[in-house]
Design an enzyme around this catalytic site. Structure first.
Site, PDB file in Angstrom:
ATOM      1  N   ILE A  58       0.843  -1.213   0.000  1.00 22.78           N
ATOM      2  CA  ILE A  58       0.000   0.000   0.000  1.00 22.78           C
ATOM      3  C   ILE A  58       0.872   1.254   0.000  1.00 22.78           C
ATOM      4  CG2 ILE A  58      -1.787   1.281   1.238  1.00 22.78           C
ATOM      5  CD1 ILE A  58      -2.603  -1.322   2.597  1.00 22.78           C
ATOM      6  N   LYS A 101       5.189  -0.049  12.914  1.00 27.26           N
ATOM      7  CA  LYS A 101       4.592   0.722  11.813  1.00 27.26           C
ATOM      8  C   LYS A 101       3.947   2.001  12.339  1.00 27.26           C
ATOM      9  CE  LYS A 101       3.916  -3.568   9.241  1.00 27.26           C
ATOM     10  NZ  LYS A 101       3.052  -4.731   9.062  1.00 27.26           N
TER      11      LYS A 101
HETATM   12  N1  HSE Z   1       3.743  -9.971   9.581  1.00 30.55           N
HETATM   13  C1  HSE Z   1       3.219  -8.787   8.949  1.00 30.55           C
HETATM   14  C2  HSE Z   1       1.709  -8.894   8.812  1.00 30.55           C
HETATM   15  C3  HSE Z   1       3.800  -8.572   7.572  1.00 30.55           C
HETATM   16  O1  HSE Z   1       1.110  -9.910   9.171  1.00 30.55           O
HETATM   17  O2  HSE Z   1       1.115  -7.917   8.373  1.00 30.55           O
HETATM   18  C4  HSE Z   1       5.107  -7.866   7.643  1.00 30.55           C
HETATM   19  O3  HSE Z   1       4.924  -6.555   8.064  1.00 30.55           O
END
Ligand code: HSE
Ligand code: NDP
Length: 436
Positions: free
Chosen positions: A140, A209
Protein backbone atom coordinates in the site's frame (compact mmCIF):
# COMPACT_ATOMS: atom_id res chain seq x y z
CA UNK A 1 32.53 23.56 -15.48
CA UNK A 2 32.18 20.09 -17.03
CA UNK A 3 28.96 18.28 -16.17
CA UNK A 4 29.14 14.70 -14.90
CA UNK A 5 27.48 12.41 -17.46
CA UNK A 6 24.47 10.44 -16.19
CA UNK A 7 25.37 6.81 -15.51
CA UNK A 8 24.15 4.29 -18.06
CA UNK A 9 23.91 1.59 -15.39
CA UNK A 10 23.51 1.49 -11.61
CA UNK A 11 24.93 -1.24 -9.39
CA UNK A 12 22.21 -2.71 -7.16
CA UNK A 13 23.06 -4.88 -4.14
CA UNK A 14 20.32 -6.94 -2.53
CA UNK A 15 20.58 -7.92 1.15
CA UNK A 16 18.26 -10.88 1.78
CA UNK A 17 16.70 -13.49 -0.45
CA UNK A 18 13.75 -14.68 1.60
CA UNK A 19 10.02 -14.06 1.09
CA UNK A 20 10.52 -10.48 -0.10
CA UNK A 21 14.07 -10.63 -1.48
CA UNK A 22 13.26 -13.49 -3.85
CA UNK A 23 10.47 -11.45 -5.42
CA UNK A 24 12.59 -8.30 -5.58
CA UNK A 25 15.31 -10.22 -7.45
CA UNK A 26 12.72 -11.74 -9.80
CA UNK A 27 11.13 -8.38 -10.63
CA UNK A 28 14.52 -6.70 -11.13
CA UNK A 29 15.34 -9.39 -13.69
CA UNK A 30 11.94 -9.89 -15.34
CA UNK A 31 11.25 -6.18 -15.72
CA UNK A 32 14.79 -5.01 -16.42
CA UNK A 33 13.96 -3.34 -19.74
CA UNK A 34 10.94 -1.47 -18.38
CA UNK A 35 12.86 -0.42 -15.28
CA UNK A 36 15.76 0.85 -17.42
CA UNK A 37 13.35 2.90 -19.52
CA UNK A 38 11.68 4.38 -16.43
CA UNK A 39 14.94 5.18 -14.66
CA UNK A 40 17.04 6.20 -17.64
CA UNK A 41 19.77 3.69 -16.71
CA UNK A 42 20.03 -0.07 -16.37
CA UNK A 43 19.64 -1.51 -12.87
CA UNK A 44 22.30 -4.21 -12.63
CA UNK A 45 21.78 -6.64 -9.76
CA UNK A 46 25.39 -7.27 -8.74
CA UNK A 47 24.86 -9.62 -5.80
CA UNK A 48 22.46 -11.04 -3.23
CA UNK A 49 23.63 -11.43 0.36
CA UNK A 50 22.22 -14.34 2.35
CA UNK A 51 23.09 -16.15 5.57
CA UNK A 52 23.67 -19.49 3.85
CA UNK A 53 24.41 -19.51 0.12
CA UNK A 54 24.29 -23.32 -0.07
CA UNK A 55 20.58 -23.80 0.70
CA UNK A 56 18.09 -24.40 -2.15
CA UNK A 57 16.54 -21.22 -3.57
CA UNK A 58 13.68 -20.33 -5.89
CA UNK A 59 14.67 -21.32 -9.48
CA UNK A 60 14.35 -17.68 -10.56
CA UNK A 61 17.43 -16.81 -8.47
CA UNK A 62 20.76 -16.72 -10.28
CA UNK A 63 22.90 -18.64 -7.78
CA UNK A 64 26.05 -16.99 -9.11
CA UNK A 65 24.82 -13.77 -7.48
CA UNK A 66 24.59 -15.27 -3.97
CA UNK A 67 27.16 -14.30 -1.38
CA UNK A 68 27.58 -14.61 2.37
CA UNK A 69 29.82 -11.52 2.40
CA UNK A 70 27.28 -8.71 2.68
CA UNK A 71 29.90 -6.19 3.82
CA UNK A 72 31.93 -6.48 0.61
CA UNK A 73 28.76 -6.56 -1.52
CA UNK A 74 27.55 -3.15 -0.36
CA UNK A 75 30.91 -1.55 -1.10
CA UNK A 76 30.77 -0.04 -4.57
CA UNK A 77 26.98 -0.35 -4.88
CA UNK A 78 24.92 2.63 -6.04
CA UNK A 79 21.74 1.29 -4.46
CA UNK A 80 21.44 -1.15 -1.56
CA UNK A 81 18.13 -2.91 -0.99
CA UNK A 82 17.81 -4.30 2.52
CA UNK A 83 15.23 -7.05 2.99
CA UNK A 84 17.05 -9.18 5.54
CA UNK A 85 15.22 -7.83 8.61
CA UNK A 86 16.37 -7.44 12.23
CA UNK A 87 18.45 -4.69 13.78
CA UNK A 88 21.99 -6.04 13.31
CA UNK A 89 23.78 -6.55 10.98
CA UNK A 90 21.18 -4.66 8.89
CA UNK A 91 21.89 -1.29 10.56
CA UNK A 92 25.70 -1.56 10.28
CA UNK A 93 25.48 -2.71 6.67
CA UNK A 94 23.19 0.17 5.72
CA UNK A 95 25.40 2.71 7.51
CA UNK A 96 28.41 1.25 5.70
CA UNK A 97 26.55 1.48 2.38
CA UNK A 98 25.50 5.09 3.03
CA UNK A 99 29.05 6.05 4.05
CA UNK A 100 30.18 4.60 0.73
CA UNK A 101 27.72 6.84 -1.14
CA UNK A 102 24.93 4.34 -1.83
CA UNK A 103 21.24 5.16 -1.61
CA UNK A 104 19.24 2.75 0.46
CA UNK A 105 15.82 1.10 0.16
CA UNK A 106 14.60 -0.93 3.11
CA UNK A 107 11.46 -2.80 4.21
CA UNK A 108 12.80 -3.12 7.75
CA UNK A 109 10.17 -1.54 10.01
CA UNK A 110 11.82 -2.92 13.16
CA UNK A 111 15.08 -1.12 12.41
CA UNK A 112 13.40 2.15 11.37
CA UNK A 113 11.15 2.19 14.43
CA UNK A 114 14.08 1.55 16.73
CA UNK A 115 16.81 3.65 15.20
CA UNK A 116 15.62 5.27 11.96
CA UNK A 117 17.10 8.71 12.77
CA UNK A 118 20.65 7.27 12.78
CA UNK A 119 20.13 6.16 9.18
CA UNK A 120 18.36 9.39 8.13
CA UNK A 121 21.14 11.55 9.63
CA UNK A 122 23.85 9.53 7.93
CA UNK A 123 22.00 9.69 4.60
CA UNK A 124 21.53 13.44 4.94
CA UNK A 125 25.24 13.94 5.56
CA UNK A 126 26.17 11.72 2.62
CA UNK A 127 23.57 13.34 0.30
CA UNK A 128 21.85 10.03 -0.47
CA UNK A 129 18.32 8.68 -0.07
CA UNK A 130 16.74 6.34 2.48
CA UNK A 131 13.38 5.12 1.15
CA UNK A 132 11.09 2.70 3.00
CA UNK A 133 7.62 2.46 1.47
CA UNK A 134 7.49 -1.32 2.07
CA UNK A 135 8.11 -0.92 5.81
CA UNK A 136 4.49 0.12 6.44
CA UNK A 137 1.56 -1.88 5.09
CA UNK A 138 3.44 -3.78 2.34
CA UNK A 139 2.19 -2.89 -1.12
CA UNK A 140 0.00 0.00 0.00
CA UNK A 141 1.39 3.42 -0.90
CA UNK A 142 1.19 5.18 2.47
CA UNK A 143 4.68 6.45 3.32
CA UNK A 144 4.89 8.54 0.16
CA UNK A 145 1.34 9.99 0.47
CA UNK A 146 1.98 10.99 4.08
CA UNK A 147 5.52 12.24 3.45
CA UNK A 148 4.92 13.95 0.09
CA UNK A 149 1.33 14.16 -1.15
CA UNK A 150 0.05 15.49 2.20
CA UNK A 151 3.13 17.63 2.91
CA UNK A 152 1.01 20.75 2.36
CA UNK A 153 -1.74 19.68 4.74
CA UNK A 154 -2.02 19.16 8.47
CA UNK A 155 -2.62 15.52 9.43
CA UNK A 156 -4.73 15.14 12.53
CA UNK A 157 -5.06 11.42 12.89
CA UNK A 158 -3.94 8.16 11.31
CA UNK A 159 -5.96 5.05 12.04
CA UNK A 160 -4.74 1.84 10.48
CA UNK A 161 -5.09 -1.90 10.21
CA UNK A 162 -1.40 -2.44 9.52
CA UNK A 163 -0.95 -6.10 10.42
CA UNK A 164 -2.41 -8.68 8.08
CA UNK A 165 -1.92 -11.69 10.34
CA UNK A 166 -3.99 -10.30 13.21
CA UNK A 167 -6.65 -8.97 10.86
CA UNK A 168 -6.95 -12.46 9.38
CA UNK A 169 -7.20 -14.01 12.86
CA UNK A 170 -9.85 -11.54 14.08
CA UNK A 171 -11.77 -11.92 10.83
CA UNK A 172 -11.84 -15.72 11.19
CA UNK A 173 -13.03 -15.36 14.79
CA UNK A 174 -15.82 -13.03 13.64
CA UNK A 175 -16.96 -14.93 10.56
CA UNK A 176 -16.49 -18.55 11.69
CA UNK A 177 -16.66 -18.23 15.48
CA UNK A 178 -13.14 -19.65 15.88
CA UNK A 179 -11.23 -19.36 19.14
CA UNK A 180 -8.09 -17.22 18.95
CA UNK A 181 -5.64 -20.17 19.13
CA UNK A 182 -7.46 -22.02 16.34
CA UNK A 183 -7.50 -18.93 14.14
CA UNK A 184 -3.75 -18.37 14.72
CA UNK A 185 -3.06 -22.01 13.84
CA UNK A 186 -5.05 -21.60 10.63
CA UNK A 187 -3.10 -18.41 9.79
CA UNK A 188 0.15 -20.36 10.27
CA UNK A 189 -1.04 -23.20 8.02
CA UNK A 190 -1.88 -20.67 5.30
CA UNK A 191 1.50 -18.97 5.65
CA UNK A 192 0.17 -15.64 6.96
CA UNK A 193 1.51 -16.08 10.48
CA UNK A 194 5.09 -17.05 11.27
CA UNK A 195 5.95 -20.21 13.25
CA UNK A 196 6.50 -17.83 16.16
CA UNK A 197 3.58 -15.39 15.79
CA UNK A 198 4.58 -13.22 18.77
CA UNK A 199 5.55 -10.10 16.78
CA UNK A 200 2.15 -10.07 15.11
CA UNK A 201 -0.27 -11.20 17.84
CA UNK A 202 1.41 -9.17 20.57
CA UNK A 203 1.31 -6.04 18.41
CA UNK A 204 5.06 -5.40 18.04
CA UNK A 205 4.89 -5.37 14.22
CA UNK A 206 1.96 -2.91 14.25
CA UNK A 207 3.71 -0.78 16.90
CA UNK A 208 6.80 -0.42 14.69
CA UNK A 209 4.59 0.72 11.81
CA UNK A 210 2.73 3.11 14.13
CA UNK A 211 6.03 4.69 15.18
CA UNK A 212 7.01 5.23 11.53
CA UNK A 213 3.60 6.67 10.59
CA UNK A 214 3.46 8.97 13.64
CA UNK A 215 6.98 10.29 12.90
CA UNK A 216 6.00 11.10 9.32
CA UNK A 217 2.53 12.48 10.05
CA UNK A 218 3.56 14.77 12.89
CA UNK A 219 7.15 15.72 11.92
CA UNK A 220 8.37 14.39 15.26
CA UNK A 221 10.65 11.50 16.16
CA UNK A 222 8.56 8.65 17.53
CA UNK A 223 10.23 5.33 18.33
CA UNK A 224 8.67 1.95 19.09
CA UNK A 225 9.30 2.60 22.81
CA UNK A 226 6.93 5.59 22.59
CA UNK A 227 4.07 3.45 21.30
CA UNK A 228 1.63 2.04 23.82
CA UNK A 229 1.02 -1.54 22.73
CA UNK A 230 -1.51 -4.24 23.44
CA UNK A 231 -1.90 -7.29 21.18
CA UNK A 232 -4.90 -9.48 20.45
CA UNK A 233 -4.11 -12.41 22.78
CA UNK A 234 -6.77 -11.37 25.33
CA UNK A 235 -9.56 -11.14 22.71
CA UNK A 236 -12.08 -13.94 23.27
CA UNK A 237 -14.80 -15.48 21.12
CA UNK A 238 -17.28 -13.86 23.56
CA UNK A 239 -15.77 -10.40 22.90
CA UNK A 240 -16.17 -10.97 19.18
CA UNK A 241 -19.77 -12.14 19.58
CA UNK A 242 -20.64 -9.15 21.78
CA UNK A 243 -19.00 -6.81 19.29
CA UNK A 244 -21.36 -8.10 16.62
CA UNK A 245 -24.39 -7.78 18.89
CA UNK A 246 -23.58 -4.14 19.55
CA UNK A 247 -22.96 -3.33 15.85
CA UNK A 248 -19.15 -3.45 15.90
CA UNK A 249 -16.20 -5.44 14.58
CA UNK A 250 -12.98 -5.95 16.59
CA UNK A 251 -9.83 -4.80 14.76
CA UNK A 252 -6.23 -4.40 15.88
CA UNK A 253 -5.68 -0.71 15.22
CA UNK A 254 -2.61 1.48 15.09
CA UNK A 255 -3.70 4.98 16.08
CA UNK A 256 -1.49 8.05 15.75
CA UNK A 257 -2.84 11.39 16.94
CA UNK A 258 -1.65 14.87 17.73
CA UNK A 259 -3.33 16.74 20.57
CA UNK A 260 -2.43 19.51 23.00
CA UNK A 261 -0.62 16.88 25.07
CA UNK A 262 1.60 16.01 22.09
CA UNK A 263 1.88 13.04 19.78
CA UNK A 264 0.40 9.74 20.83
CA UNK A 265 0.77 6.41 19.09
CA UNK A 266 -1.01 3.32 20.34
CA UNK A 267 -1.78 -0.17 19.15
CA UNK A 268 -4.62 -2.17 20.63
CA UNK A 269 -7.73 -4.13 19.71
CA UNK A 270 -10.71 -1.83 19.33
CA UNK A 271 -14.38 -1.96 18.47
CA UNK A 272 -14.98 -0.33 15.10
CA UNK A 273 -18.57 0.50 14.10
CA UNK A 274 -19.75 -1.95 11.43
CA UNK A 275 -20.40 0.93 9.01
CA UNK A 276 -16.86 2.39 9.28
CA UNK A 277 -14.67 1.72 6.17
CA UNK A 278 -12.07 -0.08 8.35
CA UNK A 279 -14.71 -2.58 9.52
CA UNK A 280 -14.94 -3.96 5.97
CA UNK A 281 -11.23 -4.76 5.74
CA UNK A 282 -11.28 -8.55 5.62
CA UNK A 283 -8.76 -11.38 5.75
CA UNK A 284 -5.08 -10.45 5.66
CA UNK A 285 -5.67 -7.08 3.99
CA UNK A 286 -4.46 -3.79 5.46
CA UNK A 287 -5.95 -0.31 5.31
CA UNK A 288 -4.86 3.07 6.61
CA UNK A 289 -7.38 5.82 7.25
CA UNK A 290 -5.92 9.33 7.36
CA UNK A 291 -7.74 12.42 8.62
CA UNK A 292 -6.19 15.67 7.41
CA UNK A 293 -7.36 19.23 7.99
CA UNK A 294 -7.81 20.23 4.35
CA UNK A 295 -8.02 16.89 2.54
CA UNK A 296 -10.55 15.41 4.95
CA UNK A 297 -10.71 11.64 5.19
CA UNK A 298 -8.57 9.38 2.97
CA UNK A 299 -8.29 5.62 2.96
CA UNK A 300 -5.47 3.51 1.53
CA UNK A 301 -6.23 -0.18 1.10
CA UNK A 302 -4.46 -3.29 -0.18
CA UNK A 303 -2.13 -6.16 0.60
CA UNK A 304 0.06 -5.43 3.58
CA UNK A 305 2.34 -8.43 3.28
CA UNK A 306 3.59 -11.19 1.01
CA UNK A 307 6.60 -11.45 -1.26
CA UNK A 308 5.31 -9.95 -4.50
CA UNK A 309 3.13 -7.17 -2.98
CA UNK A 310 5.98 -6.05 -0.72
CA UNK A 311 8.46 -6.28 -3.60
CA UNK A 312 6.21 -3.93 -5.59
CA UNK A 313 6.68 -1.23 -2.94
CA UNK A 314 10.43 -1.93 -2.77
CA UNK A 315 10.79 -1.61 -6.55
CA UNK A 316 8.83 1.66 -6.55
CA UNK A 317 11.38 3.06 -4.12
CA UNK A 318 14.27 1.65 -6.14
CA UNK A 319 13.01 3.48 -9.24
CA UNK A 320 12.71 6.73 -7.26
CA UNK A 321 16.19 6.63 -5.76
CA UNK A 322 17.65 5.45 -9.08
CA UNK A 323 16.08 8.42 -10.89
CA UNK A 324 17.70 10.75 -8.37
CA UNK A 325 21.08 9.20 -9.12
CA UNK A 326 20.54 9.60 -12.85
CA UNK A 327 18.98 13.06 -12.84
CA UNK A 328 20.62 14.48 -9.70
CA UNK A 329 19.02 15.63 -6.47
CA UNK A 330 17.52 13.54 -3.73
CA UNK A 331 14.18 12.84 -2.09
CA UNK A 332 12.86 14.44 1.09
CA UNK A 333 15.04 14.07 4.16
CA UNK A 334 13.65 13.22 7.59
CA UNK A 335 11.27 15.94 8.81
CA UNK A 336 11.26 16.31 12.59
CA UNK A 337 11.09 20.08 12.92
CA UNK A 338 7.87 20.03 15.00
CA UNK A 339 9.51 18.09 17.86
CA UNK A 340 6.20 17.64 19.65
CA UNK A 341 6.30 15.99 23.06
CA UNK A 342 5.24 12.36 23.30
CA UNK A 343 1.90 12.26 25.11
CA UNK A 344 1.55 9.67 27.88
CA UNK A 345 -0.74 6.75 27.03
CA UNK A 346 -2.98 7.68 29.98
CA UNK A 347 -3.89 10.97 28.23
CA UNK A 348 -5.53 9.23 25.25
CA UNK A 349 -9.20 10.17 24.99
CA UNK A 350 -11.58 7.70 23.45
CA UNK A 351 -14.86 5.84 23.97
CA UNK A 352 -15.00 2.51 25.77
CA UNK A 353 -17.24 -0.51 25.93
CA UNK A 354 -17.12 -2.30 29.29
CA UNK A 355 -18.68 -5.72 29.78
CA UNK A 356 -19.21 -6.96 33.32
CA UNK A 357 -20.96 -9.88 35.01
CA UNK A 358 -23.32 -8.73 37.75
CA UNK A 359 -25.82 -10.27 40.14
CA UNK A 360 -29.18 -9.61 38.54
CA UNK A 361 -31.02 -7.89 41.37
CA UNK A 362 -32.69 -4.50 41.90
CA UNK A 363 -30.41 -1.46 42.20
CA UNK A 364 -27.28 -2.95 40.59
CA UNK A 365 -27.51 -0.87 37.43
CA UNK A 366 -27.93 2.26 39.57
CA UNK A 367 -24.84 1.38 41.64
CA UNK A 368 -22.74 0.89 38.51
CA UNK A 369 -24.05 4.12 36.97
CA UNK A 370 -23.21 6.00 40.16
CA UNK A 371 -19.62 4.77 40.21
CA UNK A 372 -19.21 5.76 36.56
CA UNK A 373 -20.60 9.23 37.25
CA UNK A 374 -18.34 9.66 40.30
CA UNK A 375 -15.36 9.26 37.97
CA UNK A 376 -16.75 11.93 35.61
CA UNK A 377 -17.30 9.38 32.88
CA UNK A 378 -20.52 9.60 30.91
CA UNK A 379 -22.47 6.53 29.80
CA UNK A 380 -23.78 6.60 26.23
CA UNK A 381 -25.67 3.28 26.10
CA UNK A 382 -26.35 0.24 28.29
CA UNK A 383 -27.43 -3.29 27.42
CA UNK A 384 -28.16 -6.21 29.65
CA UNK A 385 -28.54 -9.91 28.87
CA UNK A 386 -28.96 -12.87 31.21
CA UNK A 387 -26.02 -15.23 31.75
CA UNK A 388 -27.21 -18.80 31.36
CA UNK A 389 -26.80 -20.91 34.51
CA UNK A 390 -26.70 -19.11 37.84
CA UNK A 391 -24.05 -19.55 40.54
CA UNK A 392 -25.16 -20.42 44.09
CA UNK A 393 -28.75 -19.54 43.22
CA UNK A 394 -27.81 -15.95 42.24
CA UNK A 395 -29.11 -14.96 38.81
CA UNK A 396 -26.36 -13.27 36.82
CA UNK A 397 -26.39 -10.94 33.86
CA UNK A 398 -24.01 -9.37 31.37
CA UNK A 399 -24.07 -5.63 31.72
CA UNK A 400 -22.51 -3.90 28.73
CA UNK A 401 -22.12 -0.14 28.73
CA UNK A 402 -20.54 2.19 26.24
CA UNK A 403 -19.10 5.50 27.41
CA UNK A 404 -18.78 8.88 25.78
CA UNK A 405 -15.17 10.06 25.32
CA UNK A 406 -13.08 9.64 28.46
CA UNK A 407 -9.39 9.59 29.30
CA UNK A 408 -7.69 6.26 29.79
CA UNK A 409 -6.90 7.16 33.40
CA UNK A 410 -10.54 8.09 34.16
CA UNK A 411 -11.73 4.84 32.63
CA UNK A 412 -9.15 2.78 34.55
CA UNK A 413 -10.29 4.36 37.84
CA UNK A 414 -13.93 3.69 36.93
CA UNK A 415 -13.33 0.04 36.13
CA UNK A 416 -11.32 -0.52 39.33
CA UNK A 417 -14.16 0.97 41.41
CA UNK A 418 -16.81 -1.08 39.59
CA UNK A 419 -14.83 -4.26 40.26
CA UNK A 420 -15.05 -3.50 44.00
CA UNK A 421 -18.86 -3.43 44.05
CA UNK A 422 -20.42 -6.43 45.85
CA UNK A 423 -22.89 -7.03 43.03
CA UNK A 424 -20.13 -7.23 40.40
CA UNK A 425 -18.97 -10.79 39.76
CA UNK A 426 -16.23 -9.84 37.31
CA UNK A 427 -14.96 -7.45 34.65
CA UNK A 428 -15.25 -9.47 31.44
CA UNK A 429 -13.73 -7.03 28.98
CA UNK A 430 -12.80 -3.42 28.45
CA UNK A 431 -12.45 -2.42 24.80
CA UNK A 432 -11.93 0.96 23.23
CA UNK A 433 -14.39 2.11 20.59
CA UNK A 434 -12.70 3.90 17.68
CA UNK A 435 -13.80 5.41 14.40
CA UNK A 436 -17.01 7.08 15.51
N1 HSE B 1 3.74 -9.97 9.58
C1 HSE B 1 3.22 -8.79 8.95
C2 HSE B 1 1.71 -8.89 8.81
C3 HSE B 1 3.80 -8.57 7.57
O1 HSE B 1 1.11 -9.91 9.17
O2 HSE B 1 1.11 -7.92 8.37
C4 HSE B 1 5.11 -7.87 7.64
O3 HSE B 1 4.92 -6.56 8.06
P1 NDP C 1 12.89 -13.76 5.40
O1 NDP C 1 13.22 -14.29 6.76
O2 NDP C 1 12.01 -14.56 4.52
O3 NDP C 1 14.26 -13.49 4.61
C1 NDP C 1 15.37 -12.91 5.22
C2 NDP C 1 16.54 -13.03 4.26
O4 NDP C 1 17.63 -12.30 4.80
C3 NDP C 1 17.02 -14.46 4.04
O5 NDP C 1 17.37 -14.67 2.71
C4 NDP C 1 18.25 -14.58 4.94
O6 NDP C 1 19.24 -15.46 4.45
C5 NDP C 1 18.77 -13.16 4.86
N1 NDP C 1 19.52 -12.81 6.07
C6 NDP C 1 19.06 -12.74 7.33
N2 NDP C 1 20.05 -12.41 8.17
C7 NDP C 1 21.15 -12.30 7.42
C8 NDP C 1 22.49 -11.99 7.71
N3 NDP C 1 22.90 -11.75 8.95
N4 NDP C 1 23.38 -11.93 6.68
C9 NDP C 1 22.97 -12.18 5.42
N5 NDP C 1 21.71 -12.48 5.08
C10 NDP C 1 20.83 -12.54 6.08
O7 NDP C 1 12.30 -12.29 5.64
P2 NDP C 1 11.20 -11.54 4.77
O8 NDP C 1 11.58 -11.55 3.34
O9 NDP C 1 9.85 -11.99 5.15
O10 NDP C 1 11.32 -10.05 5.36
C11 NDP C 1 12.42 -9.24 5.05
C12 NDP C 1 12.18 -7.83 5.55
O11 NDP C 1 11.00 -7.31 4.93
C13 NDP C 1 11.93 -7.72 7.06
O12 NDP C 1 12.48 -6.53 7.53
C14 NDP C 1 10.41 -7.69 7.15
O13 NDP C 1 9.95 -7.02 8.30
C15 NDP C 1 10.07 -6.88 5.91
N6 NDP C 1 8.73 -7.09 5.41
C16 NDP C 1 8.30 -8.36 5.16
C17 NDP C 1 7.03 -8.57 4.68
C18 NDP C 1 6.54 -9.94 4.37
O14 NDP C 1 5.37 -10.08 3.96
N7 NDP C 1 7.34 -10.98 4.52
C19 NDP C 1 6.11 -7.45 4.46
C20 NDP C 1 6.69 -6.15 4.71
C21 NDP C 1 7.94 -6.00 5.18
P3 NDP C 1 18.98 -17.03 4.31
O15 NDP C 1 17.99 -17.17 3.18
O16 NDP C 1 20.27 -17.64 4.00
O17 NDP C 1 18.40 -17.46 5.63
Amino acid sequence: MATVPAPSALRVALLGCGVVGTQVARLLTDQSDDLAARVGARLDLVGIAVRDASVPRDPSIDRALLTEDAQTLVEGADIVIEVMGGIEPARSLLLHAIAGGASVVTANKALLAEDGPTLYRAADEAGVDVYYEAAVAGAIPIVRPVRESLAGDRIQRVLGIVNGTTNYVLDQMATHGLALDDAVRQAQELGFAEADPTADVEGYDAAAKAAILASLAFHTRVTIDDVSREGITAVTADDVAWARQTGHVIKLLAICEASEAGVSARVHPALVPAEHPLAGVRGAFNAVFVEAEAAGELMFYGRGAGGAPTASAVLGDVVSVARHRVLGGKGPAESHYAQLPIAPASSAVTRYQVRIAVSDRPGVLAQVAQVVAEHSVSIEAVRQAPIEGSQDGVTAAHLVFTTHHATESALAGTVAAIADLDAVQGILSVLRVEGS
